[in-house]
Design a protein around this motif. Structure first.
Motif, PDB file in Angstrom:
ATOM      1  N   UNK B 417       0.834  -1.206   0.000  1.00 38.34           N
ATOM      2  CA  UNK B 417       0.000   0.000   0.000  1.00 38.34           C
ATOM      3  C   UNK B 417       0.869   1.256   0.000  1.00 38.34           C
ATOM      4  N   UNK B 418       2.054   1.094   0.544  1.00 33.68           N
ATOM      5  CA  UNK B 418       2.934   2.256   0.702  1.00 33.68           C
ATOM      6  C   UNK B 418       3.704   2.537  -0.577  1.00 33.68           C
ATOM      7  N   UNK B 419       4.109   1.471  -1.242  1.00 32.27           N
ATOM      8  CA  UNK B 419       4.894   1.631  -2.464  1.00 32.27           C
ATOM      9  C   UNK B 419       4.664   0.410  -3.366  1.00 32.27           C
ATOM     10  N   UNK B 420       4.175   0.635  -4.573  1.00 34.35           N
ATOM     11  CA  UNK B 420       3.867  -0.504  -5.459  1.00 34.35           C
ATOM     12  C   UNK B 420       5.140  -1.243  -5.881  1.00 34.35           C
ATOM     13  N   UNK B 421       6.295  -0.611  -5.661  1.00 35.31           N
ATOM     14  CA  UNK B 421       7.561  -1.258  -6.007  1.00 35.31           C
ATOM     15  C   UNK B 421       7.811  -2.508  -5.154  1.00 35.31           C
ATOM     16  N   UNK B 422       7.067  -2.577  -4.046  1.00 40.30           N
ATOM     17  CA  UNK B 422       7.198  -3.745  -3.168  1.00 40.30           C
ATOM     18  C   UNK B 422       6.834  -5.024  -3.939  1.00 40.30           C
ATOM     19  N   UNK B 423       5.963  -4.902  -4.939  1.00 41.72           N
ATOM     20  CA  UNK B 423       5.633  -6.075  -5.772  1.00 41.72           C
ATOM     21  C   UNK B 423       6.868  -6.597  -6.493  1.00 41.72           C
ATOM     22  N   UNK B 472      15.678  -5.681  -1.765  1.00 39.72           N
ATOM     23  CA  UNK B 472      15.269  -4.275  -1.861  1.00 39.72           C
ATOM     24  C   UNK B 472      16.242  -3.495  -2.731  1.00 39.72           C
ATOM     25  N   UNK B 473      17.529  -3.711  -2.462  1.00 36.08           N
ATOM     26  CA  UNK B 473      18.561  -3.023  -3.255  1.00 36.08           C
ATOM     27  C   UNK B 473      18.450  -3.400  -4.720  1.00 36.08           C
ATOM     28  N   UNK B 474      18.221  -4.690  -4.969  1.00 37.89           N
ATOM     29  CA  UNK B 474      18.172  -5.186  -6.356  1.00 37.89           C
ATOM     30  C   UNK B 474      17.057  -4.526  -7.163  1.00 37.89           C
ATOM     31  N   UNK B 475      15.953  -4.197  -6.513  1.00 35.71           N
ATOM     32  CA  UNK B 475      14.828  -3.597  -7.260  1.00 35.71           C
ATOM     33  C   UNK B 475      14.727  -2.082  -7.032  1.00 35.71           C
ATOM     34  N   UNK B 476      15.716  -1.543  -6.315  1.00 33.12           N
ATOM     35  CA  UNK B 476      15.744  -0.097  -6.081  1.00 33.12           C
ATOM     36  C   UNK B 476      14.661   0.376  -5.129  1.00 33.12           C
ATOM     37  N   UNK B 477      14.382  -0.448  -4.121  1.00 32.40           N
ATOM     38  CA  UNK B 477      13.349  -0.100  -3.138  1.00 32.40           C
ATOM     39  C   UNK B 477      14.018   0.298  -1.828  1.00 32.40           C
ATOM     40  N   UNK B 478      13.488   1.341  -1.209  1.00 28.06           N
ATOM     41  CA  UNK B 478      14.009   1.755   0.094  1.00 28.06           C
ATOM     42  C   UNK B 478      13.600   0.708   1.132  1.00 28.06           C
ATOM     43  N   UNK B 479      14.599   0.122   1.792  1.00 25.39           N
ATOM     44  CA  UNK B 479      14.316  -0.944   2.762  1.00 25.39           C
ATOM     45  C   UNK B 479      13.404  -0.440   3.888  1.00 25.39           C
ATOM     46  N   UNK B 480      13.444   0.859   4.124  1.00 29.59           N
ATOM     47  CA  UNK B 480      12.610   1.463   5.168  1.00 29.59           C
ATOM     48  C   UNK B 480      11.113   1.386   4.865  1.00 29.59           C
ATOM     49  N   UNK B 481      10.768   1.035   3.629  1.00 29.54           N
ATOM     50  CA  UNK B 481       9.344   0.901   3.256  1.00 29.54           C
ATOM     51  C   UNK B 481       8.644  -0.143   4.118  1.00 29.54           C
ATOM     52  N   UNK B 498      -0.977   5.660   7.074  1.00 29.89           N
ATOM     53  CA  UNK B 498      -0.144   5.564   5.860  1.00 29.89           C
ATOM     54  C   UNK B 498       0.266   6.974   5.427  1.00 29.89           C
ATOM     55  N   UNK B 499      -0.729   7.895   5.453  1.00 28.30           N
ATOM     56  CA  UNK B 499      -0.476   9.267   4.984  1.00 28.30           C
ATOM     57  C   UNK B 499       0.578   9.951   5.853  1.00 28.30           C
ATOM     58  N   UNK B 500       0.547   9.632   7.132  1.00 31.59           N
ATOM     59  CA  UNK B 500       1.486  10.245   8.073  1.00 31.59           C
ATOM     60  C   UNK B 500       2.944   9.906   7.716  1.00 31.59           C
ATOM     61  N   UNK B 501       3.140   8.736   7.105  1.00 31.82           N
ATOM     62  CA  UNK B 501       4.504   8.305   6.773  1.00 31.82           C
ATOM     63  C   UNK B 501       4.996   8.841   5.425  1.00 31.82           C
ATOM     64  N   UNK B 502       4.082   9.431   4.658  1.00 30.42           N
ATOM     65  CA  UNK B 502       4.490   9.921   3.329  1.00 30.42           C
ATOM     66  C   UNK B 502       5.475  11.075   3.468  1.00 30.42           C
TER      67      UNK B 502
END
Lengths: 315, 502
Positions: B417-423, B472-481, B498-502
């Motif tokens: 929900x936070x970042x679609x890159x997680x897929x 995470x590094x391999x797909x360029x995703x911030x591990x903090x997600x 969720x909005x609070x973390x944006x």
């Protein structure tokens, strides 16, 4: 003189043609097998070698070249080595048991005077043609805590508490070996019977005339004669047992906690399933190739041993 | 003569070789090519059908793992075939593992069933779409079809991507880790329904002692390590472990939360149950359906599974006297909730199908009131279609399960929900073994002693954290997600959070 030379040349040319003809026939008869071997064995092996060099799930169209990365990772994978060792444990336990049990059965059922021996042979062969998955499912029930084996042992007061044949990691592998012996001994019994049929009846009669009983006849006359065949059977049994998969997969899935995990189940798990993320067909292929190389080396060693046994028996 | 024979043999061999070569299947490797090939097949088939005057028998192949609804599905298929003469439904119900292993091969060899679910244990919808496995449903389904689904049951990344629908959810899934208990056994032993770890352990001990080999405290499908993983995750979550659902990632303090006190407590409980002899000795070798069946035969007092058991028991064991209870909590009280499960991706229409319209019609009727109502009334599911649960849910275990699930679950953060890159991360990440489920299997088999648990969990947490960081590094995703510092496990995680973390 010249006529003689011409005749020799003609004979030699005819012999050459005949040799060519024989060779051609040989290749012709072998070609079908060769084609099938290349298509169904050679090609998959080459593909596996290729896959083993890839970082690939086997599910997507994207695959990255990993070089020897999969092999290096395998070397540090304790679960791979656990499966590797279990495969050899299984083989070391199974082969002697299988050879002995099937030889005993073959020797008993080789007796011409035994009534109904064909029926017995068929009975012992039946598990061989039964699907491993069916055997696995039935055996889970038979060796279950409330299954007939535990019930019998408890009724006979041999045990107080039911034995966890398949749930206890310390005995699960032995249980699987025992069931495999039961399932496959029919095949090896047939091999032994073929070997025993090659022992001349005269030798049995001569031994009987000399006063040898059945046990003495077996150990001093029959066994030395069938040892070379035993070598071949041992190799076949060892190779088959190193490739074990179906019975383990259906009975324990390699569990409990990897206690019965063999290379077959390890490769299968890596190639087709995953707790998180995608499966790893490349990694699974590397494991299969690495293990395959080991089996080939062992096969060569066993062949050398068999050759030595053969030469000894000829002396 | 010899030459003639040789020639004949050569011709025969050549013919066999050619025939063999012709029979070899072609394997498509490129998603786009596969789709194109499927479309071509489709067109060709259409022409064929036209020329045959529409008399040709059409076989619609459907494959999934919905064993608990099989009776209703068989009836549904019968009715569908009666209403659609000339159409045969070829339905195959596999286990998830079997599906994974067999159907995947058919997809890769361009022989996919017409309708099949996303193999959720290894793949996510975005990857399937990228590979061209499913047809977009928007144009195939009738207008308003998607509006009949309950709000929130169609999820971005699970069922649609950028407004294009590809799959549908099978059922609403409140949670799959509540507990069932055998009322007769508890009554026979003079026991109340336990609520805490200690009470549960004591109840299991008494039941096992009383059963004297006839029945035991707890049974589960220990051969399916994913089931055991669900159990330990559930126990740990109620103890404040802050874990996601199976196959998903969340971090706590920058690492995989697998070695927390809550998690260790869950494993310790299993270990103690094993030491007491309170776990059914065959548990390790049972699949979930086998455990469900043995439980209904009265061989154990407790079982942890999902609501799908209810329908099976009402059909196969109508006299079975059982109840539903919440998942047990630590002695010092509940410190978290079970995560509200997202409705997962399920059935889609194969891009290789020759009958997309017919497959769409199948889906329309599958989500119609007849089938949905019958399955809800039978206690097999909670429907994702508006108004069905209210209309058809009957009193009894099904309603109890639903109510308890509502009480024991809360919305928890979901990284996608936070970042679609997680897929992309889920497509990249590798499984770390031994997993939580395998460790649980080791504990209940006695292969892992109580004093070894913490060490093994720490090893798993370290290895998992390292793998998640790599992926995470391999797909360029911030591990903090994966980190949700504003998550209070006793409160529902909301859109505002969720909005609070944006």
């Amino acid at each position: 003189m010249r006529a003689q030379a011409g005749k020799t040349q003609t004979i030699s040319a005819r012999k050459k043609r005949e040799r060519h003809s024989v060779n051609l026939w040989c290749w012709l008869f072998m070609s079908l097998t060769l084609i099938f071997y290349i298509v169904f064995q050679g090609y998959p092996i080459i593909c596996s070698i290729q896959y083993s060099l890839l970082d690939w799930s086997g599910l997507t169209s994207s695959a990255d070249f990993a070089g020897l990365g999969n092999y290096l990772e395998l070397i540090n994978d304790s679960l791979f080595w656990n499966a590797f060792i279990n495969s050899f444990k299984y083989t070391l336990l199974l082969v002697p048991c299988q050879l002995v049990v099937s030889l005993i059965l073959a020797y008993i059922l080789n007796n011409d005077r035994m009534k109904g021996r064909v029926v017995y042979r068929t009975m012992f062969f039946l598990p061989v043609i039964t699907t491993a998955s069916i055997v696995g499912i039935i055996m889970i029930f038979i060796f279950g805590v409330s299954g007939p084996v535990n019930a019998l042992l408890q009724t006979l007061h041999i045990i107080d508490e039911p034995v966890q044949f398949l749930s206890d990691g310390s005995i699960a592998l032995y249980t699987v070996v025992g069931i495999s012996v039961w399932k496959d001994c029919g095949t090896y019994m047939i091999y032994w019977l073929a070997g025993l049929s090659g022992v001349s009846k005269d030798l049995y009669e001569a031994a009987a005339i000399d006063g040898a009983n059945r046990r003495q006849t077996f150990f001093h006359i029959v066994l030395p004669l069938i040892v070379p065949i035993g070598g071949v059977i041992a190799i076949l049994c060892a190779i088959n047992s190193l490739k074990v998969f179906d019975i383990v997969k259906t009975m324990t899935e390699g569990g409990p906690y990897y206690a019965t995990d063999v290379i077959g189940t390890f490769v299968y798990r890596q190639a087709f399933s995953s707790e998180m993320g995608m499966p790893r067909l490349g990694y699974a292929s590397a494991a299969a190739i690495l293990f395959g190389i080991t089996v080939i080396v062992i096969g060569i060693i066993l062949n050398i041993a068999k050759a030595k046994l053969n030469s000894k028996s000829q002396i | 003569m010899k030459r003639d024979n040789m020639k004949r043999a050569a011709v025969l061999l050549a013919s066999i070789a050619v025939l063999t070569g012709c029979a070899m299947p072609s394997v498509g490797t490129d998603g786009e090519e596969t789709t194109a090939a499927a479309s071509t097949q489709q067109a060709a088939s259409g022409e064929q059908q036209d020329s045959a005057g529409g008399d040709e028998e059409i076989v619609l192949r459907v494959v999934d793992w919905s064993d608990s609804s099989k009776t209703w599905r068989d009836e549904f298929h019968q009715k569908f075939m009666e209403e659609h003469p000339g159409i045969t439904i070829e339905y195959t119900c596999l286990t998830q593992d079997q599906f994974q292993n067999t159907v995947m091969t058919s997809i890769m060899s361009n022989d996919a069933p017409d309708l099949f679910p996303v193999p959720i244990s290894t793949m996510r919808l975005p990857t399937c779409v990228q590979e061209g496995w499913f047809l977009p449903l928007n144009d195939l389904m009738p207008e308003g079809f998607f509006d009949q689904f309950e709000e929130g049951t169609l999820v971005e990344g699970n069922h649609y991507i950028d407004g294009v629908y590809y799959t549908l959810p099978e059922k609403a899934a409140p949670t799959s880790v509540l507990m069932f208990y055998n009322k007769d056994i508890l009554e026979e032993c003079g026991l109340e329904v336990p609520t805490t770890y200690s009470e549960f352990r004591e109840a299991c001990r008494i039941v096992t002692e009383h059963g004297a080999g006839q029945y035991y405290g707890l049974i589960d499908g220990g051969k399916q390590v994913a089931r055991l993983e669900s159990l330990v995750r559930g126990l740990a979550n109620l103890a404040g472990g802050q874990l996601s659902d199976n196959n998903m990632a969340l971090t706590s303090g920058g690492r995989a939360p697998y070695d927390s006190a809550a998690m260790a407590g869950a494993y310790t409980l299993l270990s103690q149950l094993y030491q007491d002899g309170s776990i059914h000795p065959d548990t390790v070798n049972l699949t979930a359906p086998e455990a469900r069946s043995i439980f209904a035969q009265g061989e154990a007092a407790f079982l942890c599974q999902g609501s799908w058991c209810i329908a099976t028991w009402s059909q196969e064991n109508p006299d079975f006297n059982y109840g539903v209870m919440p998942l047990i909590i630590p002695d010092d009280g509940q410190k978290g909730y079970l995560p509200v499960s997202e409705t997962i991706a399920w059935m889609g229409i194969s891009s290789q199908t020759e009958h997309p319209e017919l497959a769409a019609e199948y889906l329309v009727e599958l989500y119609g009131e007849d089938f949905q109502g019958a399955t809800v009334a039978g206690g097999e599911r909670y429907s994702v279609i508006k108004g069905i649960n209210e209309k058809y849910m009957t009193e009894g275990p099904s309603q109890d399960y639903y109510n308890i699930a509502q009480e024991q679950t809360l919305a928890t953060p979901i990284a996608t929900h936070r970042d679609s890159k997680v897929n992309d991360f889920y497509a990249e990440v590798r499984s770390v073994d031994p997993s939580l489920g395998s460790i649980a299997q080791g504990v209940i088999a006695g292969s892992i002693a109580e004093d070894q648990i913490q060490g093994i969990l720490t090893e798993l947490a370290d290895a998992t954290t390292a793998e998640w960081q790599r992926a995470s590094e391999a797909v360029g995703l911030d591990f903090g997600t994966f980190e949700f510092p504003n998550w209070d496990p006793m409160e529902a995680y909301t859109e505002e959070d969720y909005a609070e973390l944006q």
